[in-house]
Design a protein around this motif. Structure first.
Motif, PDB file in Angstrom:
ATOM      1  N   LEU A  10       0.822  -1.213   0.000  1.00  0.00           N
ATOM      2  CA  LEU A  10       0.000   0.000   0.000  1.00  0.00           C
ATOM      3  C   LEU A  10       0.856   1.263   0.000  1.00  0.00           C
ATOM      4  O   LEU A  10       0.608   2.208   0.752  1.00  0.00           O
ATOM      5  CB  LEU A  10      -0.945  -0.006   1.209  1.00  0.00           C
ATOM      6  CG  LEU A  10      -1.941  -1.167   1.253  1.00  0.00           C
ATOM      7  CD1 LEU A  10      -2.781  -1.101   2.516  1.00  0.00           C
ATOM      8  CD2 LEU A  10      -2.820  -1.191   0.009  1.00  0.00           C
ATOM      9  N   GLY A  11       1.877   1.265  -0.854  1.00  0.00           N
ATOM     10  CA  GLY A  11       2.551   2.520  -1.149  1.00  0.00           C
ATOM     11  C   GLY A  11       1.638   3.397  -1.981  1.00  0.00           C
ATOM     12  O   GLY A  11       0.442   3.111  -2.145  1.00  0.00           O
ATOM     13  N   ARG A  12       2.184   4.471  -2.543  1.00  0.00           N
ATOM     14  CA  ARG A  12       1.344   5.404  -3.286  1.00  0.00           C
ATOM     15  C   ARG A  12       0.647   4.745  -4.472  1.00  0.00           C
ATOM     16  O   ARG A  12      -0.543   4.960  -4.710  1.00  0.00           O
ATOM     17  CB  ARG A  12       2.180   6.605  -3.737  1.00  0.00           C
ATOM     18  CG  ARG A  12       2.472   7.582  -2.605  1.00  0.00           C
ATOM     19  CD  ARG A  12       3.332   8.751  -3.073  1.00  0.00           C
ATOM     20  NE  ARG A  12       4.722   8.554  -2.716  1.00  0.00           N
ATOM     21  CZ  ARG A  12       5.685   9.455  -2.879  1.00  0.00           C
ATOM     22  NH1 ARG A  12       5.416  10.613  -3.427  1.00  0.00           N
ATOM     23  NH2 ARG A  12       6.919   9.216  -2.511  1.00  0.00           N
ATOM     24  N   MET A  13       1.381   3.917  -5.209  1.00  0.00           N
ATOM     25  CA  MET A  13       0.781   3.249  -6.361  1.00  0.00           C
ATOM     26  C   MET A  13      -0.247   2.209  -5.921  1.00  0.00           C
ATOM     27  O   MET A  13      -1.334   2.114  -6.490  1.00  0.00           O
ATOM     28  CB  MET A  13       1.867   2.607  -7.223  1.00  0.00           C
ATOM     29  CG  MET A  13       1.322   1.902  -8.463  1.00  0.00           C
ATOM     30  SD  MET A  13       0.475   3.020  -9.621  1.00  0.00           S
ATOM     31  CE  MET A  13       1.907   3.777 -10.416  1.00  0.00           C
ATOM     32  N   GLY A  14       0.098   1.415  -4.916  1.00  0.00           N
ATOM     33  CA  GLY A  14      -0.846   0.412  -4.427  1.00  0.00           C
ATOM     34  C   GLY A  14      -2.132   1.018  -3.931  1.00  0.00           C
ATOM     35  O   GLY A  14      -3.236   0.505  -4.200  1.00  0.00           O
ATOM     36  N   GLN A  15      -2.034   2.122  -3.192  1.00  0.00           N
ATOM     37  CA  GLN A  15      -3.241   2.788  -2.702  1.00  0.00           C
ATOM     38  C   GLN A  15      -4.084   3.307  -3.857  1.00  0.00           C
ATOM     39  O   GLN A  15      -5.316   3.195  -3.843  1.00  0.00           O
ATOM     40  CB  GLN A  15      -2.857   3.930  -1.765  1.00  0.00           C
ATOM     41  CG  GLN A  15      -2.280   3.459  -0.446  1.00  0.00           C
ATOM     42  CD  GLN A  15      -2.182   4.569   0.578  1.00  0.00           C
ATOM     43  OE1 GLN A  15      -3.030   5.427   0.643  1.00  0.00           O
ATOM     44  NE2 GLN A  15      -1.137   4.543   1.388  1.00  0.00           N
ATOM     45  N   ALA A  16      -3.425   3.886  -4.866  1.00  0.00           N
ATOM     46  CA  ALA A  16      -4.169   4.433  -6.005  1.00  0.00           C
ATOM     47  C   ALA A  16      -4.895   3.337  -6.774  1.00  0.00           C
ATOM     48  O   ALA A  16      -6.066   3.493  -7.156  1.00  0.00           O
ATOM     49  CB  ALA A  16      -3.223   5.202  -6.919  1.00  0.00           C
ATOM     50  N   ILE A  17      -4.227   2.208  -7.003  1.00  0.00           N
ATOM     51  CA  ILE A  17      -4.868   1.104  -7.717  1.00  0.00           C
ATOM     52  C   ILE A  17      -6.025   0.548  -6.904  1.00  0.00           C
ATOM     53  O   ILE A  17      -7.103   0.249  -7.442  1.00  0.00           O
ATOM     54  CB  ILE A  17      -3.828   0.017  -8.042  1.00  0.00           C
ATOM     55  CG1 ILE A  17      -2.882   0.520  -9.138  1.00  0.00           C
ATOM     56  CG2 ILE A  17      -4.505  -1.285  -8.462  1.00  0.00           C
ATOM     57  CD1 ILE A  17      -1.723  -0.400  -9.438  1.00  0.00           C
ATOM     58  N   CYS A  18      -5.831   0.429  -5.593  1.00  0.00           N
ATOM     59  CA  CYS A  18      -6.914  -0.044  -4.732  1.00  0.00           C
ATOM     60  C   CYS A  18      -8.118   0.889  -4.801  1.00  0.00           C
ATOM     61  O   CYS A  18      -9.269   0.439  -4.928  1.00  0.00           O
ATOM     62  CB  CYS A  18      -6.412  -0.180  -3.296  1.00  0.00           C
ATOM     63  SG  CYS A  18      -7.624  -0.920  -2.185  1.00  0.00           S
ATOM     64  N   GLN A  19      -7.886   2.186  -4.725  1.00  0.00           N
ATOM     65  CA  GLN A  19      -8.984   3.150  -4.816  1.00  0.00           C
ATOM     66  C   GLN A  19      -9.726   3.016  -6.138  1.00  0.00           C
ATOM     67  O   GLN A  19     -10.954   3.088  -6.190  1.00  0.00           O
ATOM     68  CB  GLN A  19      -8.448   4.574  -4.656  1.00  0.00           C
ATOM     69  CG  GLN A  19      -8.003   4.919  -3.252  1.00  0.00           C
ATOM     70  CD  GLN A  19      -7.342   6.283  -3.180  1.00  0.00           C
ATOM     71  OE1 GLN A  19      -7.578   7.149  -4.009  1.00  0.00           O
ATOM     72  NE2 GLN A  19      -6.483   6.466  -2.188  1.00  0.00           N
ATOM     73  N   ARG A  20      -8.978   2.816  -7.210  1.00  0.00           N
ATOM     74  CA  ARG A  20      -9.598   2.678  -8.530  1.00  0.00           C
ATOM     75  C   ARG A  20     -10.450   1.409  -8.604  1.00  0.00           C
ATOM     76  O   ARG A  20     -11.562   1.418  -9.141  1.00  0.00           O
ATOM     77  CB  ARG A  20      -8.496   2.647  -9.589  1.00  0.00           C
ATOM     78  CG  ARG A  20      -8.994   2.609 -11.013  1.00  0.00           C
ATOM     79  CD  ARG A  20      -9.509   3.941 -11.483  1.00  0.00           C
ATOM     80  NE  ARG A  20     -10.078   3.800 -12.823  1.00  0.00           N
ATOM     81  CZ  ARG A  20     -10.628   4.795 -13.503  1.00  0.00           C
ATOM     82  NH1 ARG A  20     -10.676   6.017 -12.976  1.00  0.00           N
ATOM     83  NH2 ARG A  20     -11.134   4.601 -14.699  1.00  0.00           N
ATOM     84  N   LEU A  21      -9.953   0.308  -8.065  1.00  0.00           N
ATOM     85  CA  LEU A  21     -10.723  -0.933  -8.050  1.00  0.00           C
ATOM     86  C   LEU A  21     -11.995  -0.785  -7.218  1.00  0.00           C
ATOM     87  O   LEU A  21     -13.087  -1.186  -7.642  1.00  0.00           O
ATOM     88  CB  LEU A  21      -9.862  -2.072  -7.515  1.00  0.00           C
ATOM     89  CG  LEU A  21      -8.708  -2.545  -8.418  1.00  0.00           C
ATOM     90  CD1 LEU A  21      -7.765  -3.447  -7.643  1.00  0.00           C
ATOM     91  CD2 LEU A  21      -9.246  -3.260  -9.652  1.00  0.00           C
ATOM     92  N   CYS A  65       1.978  -4.848  -5.246  1.00  0.00           N
ATOM     93  CA  CYS A  65       2.469  -3.492  -5.540  1.00  0.00           C
ATOM     94  C   CYS A  65       3.582  -3.148  -4.570  1.00  0.00           C
ATOM     95  O   CYS A  65       3.411  -2.313  -3.673  1.00  0.00           O
ATOM     96  CB  CYS A  65       1.336  -2.468  -5.433  1.00  0.00           C
ATOM     97  SG  CYS A  65      -0.006  -2.717  -6.598  1.00  0.00           S
ATOM     98  N   THR A  66       4.713  -3.830  -4.699  1.00  0.00           N
ATOM     99  CA  THR A  66       5.845  -3.579  -3.823  1.00  0.00           C
ATOM    100  C   THR A  66       7.038  -3.125  -4.652  1.00  0.00           C
ATOM    101  O   THR A  66       7.029  -3.216  -5.874  1.00  0.00           O
ATOM    102  CB  THR A  66       6.225  -4.840  -3.034  1.00  0.00           C
ATOM    103  OG1 THR A  66       6.490  -5.903  -3.963  1.00  0.00           O
ATOM    104  CG2 THR A  66       5.095  -5.252  -2.097  1.00  0.00           C
ATOM    105  N   GLY A 126       2.450   6.729 -13.441  1.00  0.00           N
ATOM    106  CA  GLY A 126       2.413   7.395 -12.144  1.00  0.00           C
ATOM    107  C   GLY A 126       1.123   7.198 -11.377  1.00  0.00           C
ATOM    108  O   GLY A 126       0.147   6.626 -11.870  1.00  0.00           O
ATOM    109  N   VAL A 127       1.150   7.687 -10.147  1.00  0.00           N
ATOM    110  CA  VAL A 127      -0.018   7.579  -9.270  1.00  0.00           C
ATOM    111  C   VAL A 127      -1.224   8.271  -9.886  1.00  0.00           C
ATOM    112  O   VAL A 127      -2.356   7.774  -9.827  1.00  0.00           O
ATOM    113  CB  VAL A 127       0.314   8.181  -7.887  1.00  0.00           C
ATOM    114  CG1 VAL A 127      -0.924   8.270  -7.016  1.00  0.00           C
ATOM    115  CG2 VAL A 127       1.394   7.349  -7.193  1.00  0.00           C
ATOM    116  N   GLU A 128      -0.968   9.433 -10.516  1.00  0.00           N
ATOM    117  CA  GLU A 128      -2.083  10.159 -11.131  1.00  0.00           C
ATOM    118  C   GLU A 128      -2.714   9.344 -12.246  1.00  0.00           C
ATOM    119  O   GLU A 128      -3.935   9.373 -12.453  1.00  0.00           O
ATOM    120  CB  GLU A 128      -1.602  11.522 -11.654  1.00  0.00           C
ATOM    121  CG  GLU A 128      -0.556  11.480 -12.771  1.00  0.00           C
ATOM    122  CD  GLU A 128       0.871  11.269 -12.314  1.00  0.00           C
ATOM    123  OE1 GLU A 128       1.779  11.390 -13.159  1.00  0.00           O
ATOM    124  OE2 GLU A 128       1.095  10.975 -11.106  1.00  0.00           O
TER     125      GLU A 128
END
Length: 299
Positions: A10-21, A65-66, A126-128
Motif C-alpha cells: 500500500l505505497g502510493r501506487m498500491g493505494q491508487a490502484i486499490c482506490q480505482r478498483l 504493488c511492492t 504514475g499515481v495520477e
C-alpha cells in the motif's frame, strides 16, 4: 465485475490502484507490512487481511504493488508467511512492480511448480495515471491467465502490451524507465535555464507543451515547478532503484553517455536530498533567477 481480488503493498501506487478498483465496485482484500496505510482504504470498503496466509484463503487473484528486492523476498519467499509457502493451486498473482528480469523468470518457474500463475505487469503513468485509469502496462505470462486478469487491468490501465516471454516485460519497462530519467533530467535543466534567463514558468509551459521539445516528463517537471514543489509522486529511492536495474544491463563494449549521466545525476540528487526526496528535487541544484536565487519549489 464483482469478483474479489487481493492486493499486497500500500505505497502510493498500491493505494491508487486499490482506490480505482473499489470505485469500480471490485471487492478488494488488502495487506501491508504496516496497517496504518490501510485506514483510509478500509473506510472506502477494502477488507483488511492480517497476513498473506489469511489473504490467500479469501481470493484466488492477487495484485502485488511492492518495490525493491527486499520486498520481493519478503512477499514471495518469506518462510511460512510468503506467498510461495501458502499459495493455492489455480491462483493468479499479478505483480505491478519493476524488478530484475532474472527475478521475474524465477518467479514464473516457482509458480508453475505450485500449479499457479505469475504475471509480470510493470506499469507506467504514475499515481495520477492509476487514479485516472490511464496507466500503461506491459504483461508477460501465460495467455490464459492474462485473459483472466485483462478486465481488471482495464480498470486502471488505458493500454496493455502483451509480450508473453517471461522477463521480457521487465526488460522493456527498465528501458522505458531509463528513457524517463533521461527526459526528466533534461527537462529540469531546460526549465532551470529558462528561469535563470528571466523567463516565466507560464510562458515556458505554453511553449514546451506545444512544440516538439515536449515529453511526458517535461509535463512532470513543469507541473512540479508550477505547483511550487508539490510531489511528483516518485521518490528518489524508486527513481534510483530503476536506474540501478538499467545500469546492470548496459550492453558492454559501447558508450551510452546520456544513460550514464542520468544514472550518476539522480544518485547525486538522492545523496543530497535523501531517499524519500522527490525525483524533481534535481531543480534544487540550479539557480533559477537572473540574480542566482532560487524559487520556493527548489528549496
Amino acid at each position: 465485475m464483482n469478483r474479489s481480488v487481493g492486493l499486497i503493498g500500500l505505497g502510493r501506487m498500491g493505494q491508487a490502484i486499490c482506490q480505482r478498483l473499489l470505485a469500480n465496485q471490485v471487492p478488494v482484500h488488502i495487506h501491508n507490512r504496516t496497517k496504518e496505510k490501510s485506514v483510509d482504504l478500509i473506510r472506502q470498503g477494502a477488507i483488511w487481511a492480517t497476513d498473506m496466509v489469511a489473504l490467500v484463503r479469501e481470493v484466488r487473484l492477487l495484485f502485488i504493488c511492492t518495490s525493491g528486492s527486499e520486498a520481493v523476498q519478503d512477499v514471495y519467499y518469506a518462510r511460512d508467511l510468503g506467498l510461495l509457502s501458502c499459495l493455492r493451486a489455480g491462483s493468479v498473482v499479478v505483480d505491478i512492480g519493476t524488478l530484475a528480469p532474472e527475478a521475474a523468470k524465477a518467479l514464473h518457474a516457482a509458480f508453475i511448480e505450485q500449479g499457479a500463475d505469475y504475471i509480470e505487469c510493470p506499469v507506467s503513468g504514475g499515481v495520477e495515471g492509476a487514479l485516472a485509469g490511464t496507466l500503461s502496462a506491459i504483461v508477460s505470462g501465460r495467455a490464459e491467465a492474462y485473459e483472466l486478469v485483462q478486465p481488471l487491468l482495464k480498470v486502471f490501465c488505458a493500454t496493455v502490451s502483451y509480450v508473453t516471454e517471461p522477463g521480457k516485460a521487465q526488460r522493456l519497462k527498465i528501458l522505458n524507465n531509463l528513457a524517463e530519467s533521461i527526459n526528466l533530467a533534461g527537462a529540469i535543466e531546460v526549465i532551470s535555464q529558462g528561469l535563470a534567463q528571466g523567463l516565466d514558468l507560464k510562458s515556458m509551459a505554453e511553449v514546451f507543451t506545444s512544440c516538439r521539445g515536449r515529453s511526458a516528463y517535461m509535463d512532470v517537471a513543469l507541473g512540479y515547478a508550477l505547483s511550487g514543489g508539490a510531489t511528483s509522486n516518485v521518490s528518489l529511492a524508486v527513481r534510483c532503484k530503476d536506474l540501478d536495474l538499467a545500469q546492470e544491463r548496459l550492453p558492454s563494449g559501447q558508450e551510452y553517455p546520456f544513460s550514464n549521466l542520468a544514472m550518476t545525476t539522480f544518485h547525486k540528487v538522492k545523496q543530497v536530498c535523501g531517499e524519500q526526496g522527490d525525483q524533481c528535487q534535481y531543480f534544487s541544484f540550479y539557480p533559477t533567477t537572473k540574480q542566482g536565487g532560487r524559487h520556493e519549489y527548489s528549496q
